[in-house]
Design an enzyme around this catalytic site. Structure first.
Site, PDB file in Angstrom:
ATOM      1  N   TYR A 157      57.648  78.960   0.493  1.00 20.50           N
ATOM      2  CA  TYR A 157      56.911  78.025   1.337  1.00 20.50           C
ATOM      3  C   TYR A 157      57.519  76.626   1.235  1.00 20.50           C
ATOM      4  O   TYR A 157      57.732  75.949   2.247  1.00 20.50           O
ATOM      5  CB  TYR A 157      55.442  77.996   0.917  1.00 20.50           C
ATOM      6  CG  TYR A 157      54.600  77.014   1.685  1.00 20.50           C
ATOM      7  CD1 TYR A 157      54.104  77.330   2.948  1.00 20.50           C
ATOM      8  CD2 TYR A 157      54.297  75.761   1.154  1.00 20.50           C
ATOM      9  CE1 TYR A 157      53.329  76.420   3.654  1.00 20.50           C
ATOM     10  CE2 TYR A 157      53.531  74.852   1.850  1.00 20.50           C
ATOM     11  CZ  TYR A 157      53.042  75.186   3.093  1.00 20.50           C
ATOM     12  OH  TYR A 157      52.287  74.273   3.798  1.00 20.50           O
ATOM     13  N   LYS A 161      59.329  74.253   4.233  1.00 21.00           N
ATOM     14  CA  LYS A 161      58.910  72.912   4.642  1.00 21.00           C
ATOM     15  C   LYS A 161      60.018  71.888   4.445  1.00 21.00           C
ATOM     16  O   LYS A 161      60.120  70.907   5.195  1.00 21.00           O
ATOM     17  CB  LYS A 161      57.636  72.512   3.890  1.00 21.00           C
ATOM     18  CG  LYS A 161      56.422  73.381   4.263  1.00 21.00           C
ATOM     19  CD  LYS A 161      56.163  73.385   5.780  1.00 21.00           C
ATOM     20  CE  LYS A 161      54.897  74.127   6.149  1.00 21.00           C
ATOM     21  NZ  LYS A 161      54.609  74.097   7.607  1.00 21.00           N
TER      22      LYS A 161
END
Length: 253
Positions: A157, A161
């Site tokens: 994750y 990002k």
């Protein structure tokens, strides 16, 4: 700060819940025509219903941002319906990983990167030519404080990002002279359905999340929406290629 939004057009992905929904509602309250896109038909339609009930103008389009045909159709339907695209909030994202890096699976990697990175790339791929043709526009992409630092047990994750911020900065430089601004919003822990589900699974997460923010609480979706509207506004006319943290001071520690 000038908020001259009335009569303009905004696309919001992931508009069926959380930050996307709050931003779609905020755009509509400022007089924009809003295209609410989501893979969740019920959630997206409910966002549109609330906008229309308040007297606003909105259209729901089902869109899986990992599918190029869906994204292309979303942008085409926006222009065919409202004639232009002034603002794009590329917010659709997922967060499904909860473990050390070596315990992650290829399926998790592909799913997270597919929505969080490929989805943002595809959206900008079809938004930017429209904005060039009409002489300008503004794009805001949803990244995260996890894209500005480490996120233990969420390495995929976090990487996704970081990638969103890289896409944002690169696009900002490439299109700066085309009157197109591209920025990213980097929320801390925000009170959304996604966060509540995680809290129900492990109540300690809610307590920890509040503790890591110097303000002593987590943020609200409406607070992030306000930051998105600022980045889209004329008040941010000299701001591009920026990753704006909305994190209650977490990164200042």
């Amino acid at each position: 700060m000038s908020m001259t939004f009335a009569g303009r057009v905004a696309v919001v992905t992931g508009a069926g819940a959380g930050i996307g929904k709050a931003t779609a509602l905020a755009f509509a309250a400022e007089g924009l025509c809003v295209v609410a896109a989501d893979v969740d038909v019920h959630g997206g339609q409910e966002t549109v219903r609330q906008i229309q009930a308040a007297g606003g103008i909105a259209l729901f389009v089902r869109c899986n941002v990992t599918l190029e045909a869906d994204v292309k159709q979303l942008m085409e339907q926006t222009v065919n319906t409202y004639g232009r695209l002034d603002y794009a909030f590329n917010n659709a994202g997922i967060e499904i990983e909860q473990g050390r890096l070596a315990d992650g699976t290829q399926d998790e990697f592909d799913a997270i990167m597919g929505v969080n990175v490929k989805g943002v790339w595809l959206c900008m791929k079809y938004q930017l030519p429209l904005m060039v043709a009409q002489g300008g526009g503004v794009i805001v992409n949803t990244a995260s404080v996890a894209g500005l630092g480490a996120a233990p047990k969420m390495s995929i994750y976090s990487a996704s990002k970081h990638a969103v911020i890289g896409l944002t900065k690169s696009a900002a430089i490439e299109y700066a002279k085309k009157s197109i601004r591209v920025n990213a919003i980097c929320p801390g822990v925000i009170d959304t359905d996604m966060f509540r589900r995680a809290g129900e699974a492990d109540p300690r997460k809610a307590q920890y999340a509040a503790a890591v923010h110097p303000m002593g609480r987590i943020g609200t979706a409406e607070e992030v929406a306000s930051a998105v509207l600022y980045l889209c506004s004329d008040g941010a006319a000299f701001t591009t290629g920026h990753a704006l943290a909305v994190d209650g001071g977490a990164l200042a520690i």
